[in-house]
Design a protein around this motif. Structure first.
Motif, PDB file in Angstrom:
ATOM      1  N   GLU A  76      50.810  43.338  46.576  1.00 24.24           N
ATOM      2  CA  GLU A  76      50.322  44.450  45.751  1.00 24.24           C
ATOM      3  C   GLU A  76      48.967  44.074  45.180  1.00 24.24           C
ATOM      4  N   SER A  77      48.125  45.050  45.004  1.00 26.04           N
ATOM      5  CA  SER A  77      46.834  44.835  44.373  1.00 26.04           C
ATOM      6  C   SER A  77      47.035  44.466  42.906  1.00 26.04           C
ATOM      7  N   ALA A  78      46.156  43.632  42.383  1.00 30.79           N
ATOM      8  CA  ALA A  78      46.188  43.280  40.962  1.00 30.79           C
ATOM      9  C   ALA A  78      45.083  44.015  40.208  1.00 30.79           C
ATOM     10  N   LYS A  79      44.456  44.985  40.883  1.00 39.20           N
ATOM     11  CA  LYS A  79      43.353  45.715  40.263  1.00 39.20           C
ATOM     12  C   LYS A  79      43.815  46.560  39.087  1.00 39.20           C
ATOM     13  N   GLU A  80      45.008  47.164  39.209  1.00 35.48           N
ATOM     14  CA  GLU A  80      45.555  48.012  38.149  1.00 35.48           C
ATOM     15  C   GLU A  80      46.773  47.330  37.528  1.00 35.48           C
ATOM     16  N   PRO A  81      46.982  47.506  36.219  1.00 41.66           N
ATOM     17  CA  PRO A  81      48.186  46.938  35.595  1.00 41.66           C
ATOM     18  C   PRO A  81      49.428  47.748  35.949  1.00 41.66           C
ATOM     19  N   ASP A  82      50.577  47.145  35.752  1.00 37.00           N
ATOM     20  CA  ASP A  82      51.881  47.805  35.867  1.00 37.00           C
ATOM     21  C   ASP A  82      52.249  48.256  37.274  1.00 37.00           C
ATOM     22  N   ILE A  83      51.691  47.652  38.319  1.00 34.79           N
ATOM     23  CA  ILE A  83      52.099  48.026  39.681  1.00 34.79           C
ATOM     24  C   ILE A  83      52.667  46.835  40.450  1.00 34.79           C
ATOM     25  N   ARG A  84      52.864  45.695  39.753  1.00 36.66           N
ATOM     26  CA  ARG A  84      53.406  44.515  40.423  1.00 36.66           C
ATOM     27  C   ARG A  84      54.735  44.126  39.770  1.00 36.66           C
ATOM     28  N   ALA A 111      45.540  38.002  38.141  1.00 41.96           N
ATOM     29  CA  ALA A 111      45.017  39.220  37.514  1.00 41.96           C
ATOM     30  C   ALA A 111      43.614  39.543  37.998  1.00 41.96           C
ATOM     31  N   ARG A 112      43.430  40.837  38.232  1.00 41.82           N
ATOM     32  CA  ARG A 112      42.099  41.396  38.464  1.00 41.82           C
ATOM     33  C   ARG A 112      41.903  42.609  37.568  1.00 41.82           C
ATOM     34  N   ASN A 113      42.700  42.683  36.510  1.00 40.71           N
ATOM     35  CA  ASN A 113      42.540  43.727  35.504  1.00 40.71           C
ATOM     36  C   ASN A 113      42.706  43.070  34.140  1.00 40.71           C
ATOM     37  N   MET A 114      42.133  43.670  33.140  1.00 39.08           N
ATOM     38  CA  MET A 114      42.077  43.022  31.840  1.00 39.08           C
ATOM     39  C   MET A 114      43.414  43.042  31.092  1.00 39.08           C
ATOM     40  N   ARG A 115      44.284  44.003  31.356  1.00 36.47           N
ATOM     41  CA  ARG A 115      45.569  44.008  30.668  1.00 36.47           C
ATOM     42  C   ARG A 115      46.420  42.826  31.105  1.00 36.47           C
ATOM     43  N   ASP A 116      46.560  42.629  32.422  1.00 37.26           N
ATOM     44  CA  ASP A 116      47.359  41.499  32.915  1.00 37.26           C
ATOM     45  C   ASP A 116      46.706  40.171  32.536  1.00 37.26           C
ATOM     46  N   ALA A 117      45.367  40.120  32.621  1.00 39.60           N
ATOM     47  CA  ALA A 117      44.651  38.897  32.240  1.00 39.60           C
ATOM     48  C   ALA A 117      44.896  38.574  30.766  1.00 39.60           C
ATOM     49  N   GLY A 118      44.800  39.599  29.922  1.00 40.25           N
ATOM     50  CA  GLY A 118      45.045  39.406  28.492  1.00 40.25           C
ATOM     51  C   GLY A 118      46.465  38.970  28.202  1.00 40.25           C
ATOM     52  N   GLU A 119      47.415  39.510  28.969  1.00 43.86           N
ATOM     53  CA  GLU A 119      48.818  39.133  28.776  1.00 43.86           C
ATOM     54  C   GLU A 119      49.035  37.662  29.133  1.00 43.86           C
ATOM     55  N   VAL A 120      48.423  37.207  30.223  1.00 41.13           N
ATOM     56  CA  VAL A 120      48.548  35.799  30.611  1.00 41.13           C
ATOM     57  C   VAL A 120      47.966  34.902  29.516  1.00 41.13           C
ATOM     58  N   ILE A 121      46.775  35.239  29.034  1.00 47.18           N
ATOM     59  CA  ILE A 121      46.144  34.412  27.999  1.00 47.18           C
ATOM     60  C   ILE A 121      46.945  34.480  26.697  1.00 47.18           C
ATOM     61  N   ASP A 122      47.476  35.646  26.355  1.00 48.21           N
ATOM     62  CA  ASP A 122      48.314  35.772  25.161  1.00 48.21           C
ATOM     63  C   ASP A 122      49.564  34.894  25.267  1.00 48.21           C
ATOM     64  N   LEU A 123      50.192  34.873  26.443  1.00 42.88           N
ATOM     65  CA  LEU A 123      51.383  34.033  26.633  1.00 42.88           C
ATOM     66  C   LEU A 123      51.027  32.548  26.569  1.00 42.88           C
ATOM     67  N   LEU A 124      49.815  32.193  26.993  1.00 41.13           N
ATOM     68  CA  LEU A 124      49.343  30.815  26.805  1.00 41.13           C
ATOM     69  C   LEU A 124      49.166  30.514  25.317  1.00 41.13           C
ATOM     70  N   ASP A 125      48.537  31.450  24.588  1.00 43.84           N
ATOM     71  CA  ASP A 125      48.318  31.260  23.149  1.00 43.84           C
ATOM     72  C   ASP A 125      49.637  31.086  22.396  1.00 43.84           C
ATOM     73  N   LYS A 126      50.657  31.816  22.828  1.00 47.31           N
ATOM     74  CA  LYS A 126      51.972  31.749  22.165  1.00 47.31           C
ATOM     75  C   LYS A 126      52.833  30.605  22.688  1.00 47.31           C
ATOM     76  N   ASN A 127      52.283  29.815  23.612  1.00 42.70           N
ATOM     77  CA  ASN A 127      52.970  28.683  24.224  1.00 42.70           C
ATOM     78  C   ASN A 127      54.226  29.102  24.989  1.00 42.70           C
ATOM     79  N   ILE A 128      54.265  30.350  25.428  1.00 46.02           N
ATOM     80  CA  ILE A 128      55.342  30.815  26.311  1.00 46.02           C
ATOM     81  C   ILE A 128      55.036  30.331  27.721  1.00 46.02           C
ATOM     82  N   ILE A 129      53.783  30.506  28.130  1.00 44.07           N
ATOM     83  CA  ILE A 129      53.297  29.812  29.332  1.00 44.07           C
ATOM     84  C   ILE A 129      52.705  28.517  28.808  1.00 44.07           C
TER      85      ILE A 129
END
Length: 185
Positions: A76-84, A111-129
């Motif tokens: 699936e493309s990562a260009k748009e959020p919520d399709i993977r 990620a190639r969209n800012m929502r998924d990218a932001g979610e990954v970085i947020d999960l890093l910040d929260k030490n979930i990832i």
């Protein structure tokens, strides 16, 4: 060893923190995530997923990385959020503690969209990832490492957006010349 000054205390704390982070990284459980932009029925990028998974497995073996479960492969493309769906299921599994980190070919697979990218970085910040590993990109889970990861996500988005602009420009010129778009070769 007796600590006699502030400099020695700082050095001892840094050595302790370094030994903790080294031990933790060795114990992290990673999942392999591979993604390509098109599905098999389109006959494109046929080797992309198996090649990414192979490279990730070799990297894991060489670097003593613990892989948990089967590799997650998504077409699936990562260009748009919520399709993977598999990507979002993986993030939920990370939240549930099934994995500690992700091993992937490159950040643009995540990620190639800012929502998924932001979610990954947020999960890093929260030490979930707890960590990310990439075969073709160096990442440190530090402030600077997250900044570089964010820049890489932005560059991946720009690449996708620019590709669309270039294709549209080419298609417009083809139509202006009276030719048929997507004519079989």
């Amino acid at each position: 060893m007796a600590i006699t000054n502030q400099k020695e205390l700082l050095a001892a704390l840094m050595a302790l923190e370094e030994s903790k982070s080294e031990k933790k990284t060795e114990e992290f459980r990673y999942v392999i995530y591979a993604r390509k932009s098109t599905n098999e029925s389109e006959g494109k990028q046929i080797r992309s997923l198996p090649d990414q998974v192979s490279e990730c497995k070799e990297y894991a073996k060489k670097n003593n990385i613990i892989i948990v479960g089967k590799p997650i492969q998504e077409a699936e493309s990562a260009k748009e959020p919520d399709i993977r769906p598999k990507f979002h299921a993986m993030l939920n599994d990370l939240r549930a503690g099934k994995y500690d980190g992700i091993l992937s070919w490159h950040p643009d697979r995540l990620a190639r969209n800012m929502r998924d990218a932001g979610e990954v970085i947020d999960l890093l910040d929260k030490n979930i990832i707890k960590d990310l590993k990439f075969v073709s990109f160096s990442f440190d889970n530090t402030t600077s490492g997250k900044m570089l990861l964010g820049i890489t996500f932005v560059l991946s988005k720009e690449y996708s957006d620019k590709l669309i602009d270039n294709v549209n420009r080419g298609n417009k010129r083809i139509v202006d010349e009276g030719k048929i778009i997507n004519k079989p070769k």
